[in-house]
Design a protein around this motif. Sequence first.
Motif, PDB file in Angstrom:
ATOM      1  N   TYR A   6      51.908  47.548 104.582  1.00 27.16           N
ATOM      2  CA  TYR A   6      50.729  48.756 104.865  1.00 27.16           C
ATOM      3  C   TYR A   6      50.698  49.971 103.865  1.00 27.16           C
ATOM      4  CZ  TYR A   6      49.907  53.733 106.062  1.00 27.16           C
ATOM      5  OH  TYR A   6      49.083  54.606 105.824  1.00 27.16           O
ATOM      6  N   VAL A   7      51.991  49.967 102.435  1.00 30.04           N
ATOM      7  CA  VAL A   7      51.057  50.369 101.548  1.00 30.04           C
ATOM      8  C   VAL A   7      50.140  50.030 100.858  1.00 30.04           C
ATOM      9  CG1 VAL A   7      52.645  51.055  99.378  1.00 30.04           C
ATOM     10  CG2 VAL A   7      53.513  51.591 101.521  1.00 30.04           C
ATOM     11  N   LEU A   8      50.847  48.071 100.599  1.00 32.67           N
ATOM     12  CA  LEU A   8      49.553  47.263  99.743  1.00 32.67           C
ATOM     13  C   LEU A   8      48.169  47.322 100.128  1.00 32.67           C
ATOM     14  CD1 LEU A   8      49.572  44.858  97.949  1.00 32.67           C
ATOM     15  CD2 LEU A   8      49.936  43.574 100.033  1.00 32.67           C
ATOM     16  N   SER A   9      47.979  47.008 101.852  1.00 33.31           N
ATOM     17  CA  SER A   9      47.370  47.082 101.923  1.00 33.31           C
ATOM     18  C   SER A   9      46.442  48.359 102.191  1.00 33.31           C
ATOM     19  CB  SER A   9      46.855  47.102 104.053  1.00 33.31           C
ATOM     20  OG  SER A   9      47.603  48.273 104.429  1.00 33.31           O
ATOM     21  N   THR A  10      47.077  50.057 101.667  1.00 28.83           N
ATOM     22  CA  THR A  10      45.772  50.998 101.589  1.00 28.83           C
ATOM     23  C   THR A  10      45.460  51.310 100.326  1.00 28.83           C
ATOM     24  OG1 THR A  10      47.842  52.268 103.277  1.00 28.83           O
ATOM     25  CG2 THR A  10      47.115  53.274 101.349  1.00 28.83           C
ATOM     26  N   VAL A  11      46.696  50.611  99.458  1.00 27.47           N
ATOM     27  CA  VAL A  11      46.484  50.797  98.092  1.00 27.47           C
ATOM     28  C   VAL A  11      45.514  50.037  97.301  1.00 27.47           C
ATOM     29  CG1 VAL A  11      47.352  50.370  95.226  1.00 27.47           C
ATOM     30  CG2 VAL A  11      48.490  51.430  97.524  1.00 27.47           C
ATOM     31  N   THR A  12      45.556  48.991  98.509  1.00 25.98           N
ATOM     32  CA  THR A  12      43.885  48.252  97.874  1.00 25.98           C
ATOM     33  C   THR A  12      42.154  48.194  98.863  1.00 25.98           C
ATOM     34  OG1 THR A  12      45.565  45.787  98.225  1.00 25.98           O
ATOM     35  CG2 THR A  12      42.592  45.522  98.200  1.00 25.98           C
TER      36      THR A  12
END
Length: 317
Positions: A6-12
């Motif tokens: 979730y964090v990775l997709s949000t940051v991306t």
Amino acid sequence: MCAAVYVLSTVTGYVLTSALLLKCPNLLHRKKRETFVSKHISHRGGAGENLENTMMAFKHAVDVGTDMLELDCHLTKDEQVVVSHDGDLQRTCGIDTNISDVTYAELPPYLCRLGVTFQRECFCEGGEDKRIPLLRDVFDAFPNTPVNIDIKVNNDTLIKKVSELVVKYDRAHLTVWGNASNQIVRKCYKENPHIPVLFSLPRVLQLLGLFYTGLLPFVPIKEQFLEIPMPSIITKLQDPSRLTRGQRFIAWLADTLLMRKALFDHLTARGIQVYIWVLNDEDDFQRAFDLGATGVMTDFPTKLKDFMDRNSLSKAE
């Protein structure tokens, strides 16, 4: 694992959206209306070719073909708005007193020889015109020339009177004003929001913070002009051998952070003009335009004009 995804997709998603809007800001912001665009700006009227901030300097710059006159304003004891960089008269007139302490009629003439602030070991020899002019003299003489006004002191009366002159001469569409002080810029904007304002120093620092965190494309901007120095010119203003390692590092770091083509292109796309000062050498002219600066401010309007002509940098439309 789910949290990490979730964090990775949000940051991306944030990074990609920020990058897209940085290049295409008009997807989110309406481009500011530009009533004039200035490529060639004469600092203090061209302090390297005529005595700074005199009518002779302004006339010469306009005759050369400058797009904008840059000048500075103070208030006399009898509340006349005069064009002068210094608040005291020691450097320019050889008299140890302040402009605010004398009436306009009591102002002495400029000295015959003045140092050029942004050109090391350079002096300008004056001609017949050594008078400190009124701002209204400039507005009278050059009704169609954009003027960049530096409000030199935090004085409510000065700000009000400059605004009144701009309104009287119907020049809100040909004027930009401000100062490095955020307080002065706020007062200018409050006094007359129809006159475009410059970024103050705190706002420049805030702008850089927004740019490097990726937030800039999402934030509205009220200013219409970014006017910044090229930090690398410090090596030309001082003897390089006298600069400490720390001073050279700070100049390099400031130059690296501030002179960013991606930043300039983004602002330009939003209708915010970028002026770089005060450049007096051709290699600096070239670098500024290569970086995407809208305009260059110089003490030598003839030199800049010749450079622009040779390099097919036409007069701003």
